[in-house]
Scaffold this motif. Sequence first.
Motif, PDB file in Angstrom:
ATOM      1  N   ALA A 139     104.764  50.735  33.990  1.00 45.36           N
ATOM      2  CA  ALA A 139     103.676  50.725  32.962  1.00 45.36           C
ATOM      3  C   ALA A 139     103.837  49.197  32.899  1.00 45.36           C
ATOM      4  N   PHE A 140     104.830  48.830  32.475  1.00 42.92           N
ATOM      5  CA  PHE A 140     104.902  47.228  31.974  1.00 42.92           C
ATOM      6  C   PHE A 140     104.334  46.294  33.145  1.00 42.92           C
ATOM      7  N   VAL A 141     104.759  46.470  34.397  1.00 40.98           N
ATOM      8  CA  VAL A 141     104.407  45.509  35.324  1.00 40.98           C
ATOM      9  C   VAL A 141     102.865  45.926  35.637  1.00 40.98           C
ATOM     10  N   PHE A 142     102.325  47.088  35.423  1.00 44.04           N
ATOM     11  CA  PHE A 142     100.930  47.250  35.621  1.00 44.04           C
ATOM     12  C   PHE A 142     100.265  46.617  34.601  1.00 44.04           C
ATOM     13  N   LEU A 145     100.460  42.638  35.049  1.00 42.31           N
ATOM     14  CA  LEU A 145      99.375  42.195  36.241  1.00 42.31           C
ATOM     15  C   LEU A 145      97.755  42.532  35.867  1.00 42.31           C
ATOM     16  N   HIS A 146      97.572  43.740  35.145  1.00 38.55           N
ATOM     17  CA  HIS A 146      96.184  43.962  34.757  1.00 38.55           C
ATOM     18  C   HIS A 146      95.785  42.829  33.755  1.00 38.55           C
ATOM     19  N   ALA A 147      96.531  42.673  32.669  1.00 37.26           N
ATOM     20  CA  ALA A 147      96.318  41.865  31.733  1.00 37.26           C
ATOM     21  C   ALA A 147      96.086  40.350  32.115  1.00 37.26           C
ATOM     22  N   MET A 148      96.845  39.745  33.079  1.00 38.52           N
ATOM     23  CA  MET A 148      96.693  38.617  33.601  1.00 38.52           C
ATOM     24  C   MET A 148      95.364  38.492  34.328  1.00 38.52           C
ATOM     25  N   HIS A 149      94.902  39.438  35.228  1.00 40.04           N
ATOM     26  CA  HIS A 149      93.851  39.286  35.951  1.00 40.04           C
ATOM     27  C   HIS A 149      92.509  39.299  35.153  1.00 40.04           C
ATOM     28  N   PHE A 150      92.551  40.323  34.107  1.00 40.11           N
ATOM     29  CA  PHE A 150      91.425  40.329  33.171  1.00 40.11           C
ATOM     30  C   PHE A 150      91.320  39.126  32.292  1.00 40.11           C
ATOM     31  N   ILE A 151      92.414  38.554  32.037  1.00 41.35           N
ATOM     32  CA  ILE A 151      92.330  37.278  31.185  1.00 41.35           C
ATOM     33  C   ILE A 151      91.790  36.126  31.817  1.00 41.35           C
ATOM     34  N   ILE A 152      91.993  36.109  33.216  1.00 41.66           N
ATOM     35  CA  ILE A 152      91.623  35.082  34.241  1.00 41.66           C
ATOM     36  C   ILE A 152      90.088  35.283  34.216  1.00 41.66           C
ATOM     37  N   ALA A 153      89.600  36.784  34.198  1.00 41.23           N
ATOM     38  CA  ALA A 153      88.093  37.085  34.435  1.00 41.23           C
ATOM     39  C   ALA A 153      87.247  36.473  33.074  1.00 41.23           C
ATOM     40  N   LEU A 154      87.953  36.844  31.945  1.00 41.26           N
ATOM     41  CA  LEU A 154      87.264  36.581  30.667  1.00 41.26           C
ATOM     42  C   LEU A 154      87.317  34.802  30.659  1.00 41.26           C
ATOM     43  N   LEU A 155      88.381  34.249  31.222  1.00 43.17           N
ATOM     44  CA  LEU A 155      88.257  32.760  31.156  1.00 43.17           C
ATOM     45  C   LEU A 155      87.055  32.167  31.982  1.00 43.17           C
ATOM     46  N   CYS A 156      86.940  32.891  33.060  1.00 46.76           N
ATOM     47  CA  CYS A 156      85.897  32.734  34.308  1.00 46.76           C
ATOM     48  C   CYS A 156      84.398  32.783  33.417  1.00 46.76           C
ATOM     49  N   VAL A 157      84.361  34.017  32.863  1.00 45.35           N
ATOM     50  CA  VAL A 157      83.087  34.267  32.014  1.00 45.35           C
ATOM     51  C   VAL A 157      82.546  33.253  30.942  1.00 45.35           C
ATOM     52  N   VAL A 158      83.985  32.660  30.339  1.00 45.60           N
ATOM     53  CA  VAL A 158      83.663  31.657  29.413  1.00 45.60           C
ATOM     54  C   VAL A 158      83.309  30.293  30.059  1.00 45.60           C
ATOM     55  N   PHE A 159      83.692  30.191  31.001  1.00 47.69           N
ATOM     56  CA  PHE A 159      83.367  28.693  31.850  1.00 47.69           C
ATOM     57  C   PHE A 159      82.100  28.991  32.282  1.00 47.69           C
TER      58      PHE A 159
END
Length: 167
Positions: A139-142, A145-159
């Motif tokens: 669960a920790f690895v999941f 990884l999930h948080a990293m991808h979602f935070i990058i997606a949020l940053l893309c939306v901000v941009f």
Amino acid sequence: IVVGSRTPFLNSEQADSASHFLRRQSQLALCFFLVSSVVLTIAGVGAAGLVGLIQLLGWAQPMFAVPLFVISSVFLLAGSWALHTGCHFVRYEKQEPFRWRLVVALVTGTCFVIAQSAGMWCLLSQPDVAQQHGLKAGAFVFVVLHAMHFIIALLCVVFVLLRAIAD
């Protein structure tokens, strides 16, 4: 551009235009940093607040993770719908509705991070249950990884939102 022996020189009008462009890019980068910092801070503080509320109410049980995951899925669907309809507005050059859809996607994405973080905390907060089912490491690895991808997606939306507002 006037080319001299080896060095290109800009006339005054081109230099002013280049200077204006660089100022706008610098302002955009600063706004991106500030808005991203605010969004991530809100997500972190919101998740910590929700975890605190869960602890206060005595709901720190793995069974309370399921409703939080359902709620986070609703936020995810709402954000996806907002981005999908935003694409429709871009195709028809309707910038204002497009910008509002990006704002909705940013808000729902932030709420998704808050609910998902609290749900994962509920799941991992009980060491005996997590170890019994082997959830700790997997669960920790999941989650990471999930948080990293979602935070990058949020940053893309901000941009994209900042670029849409700037144009």
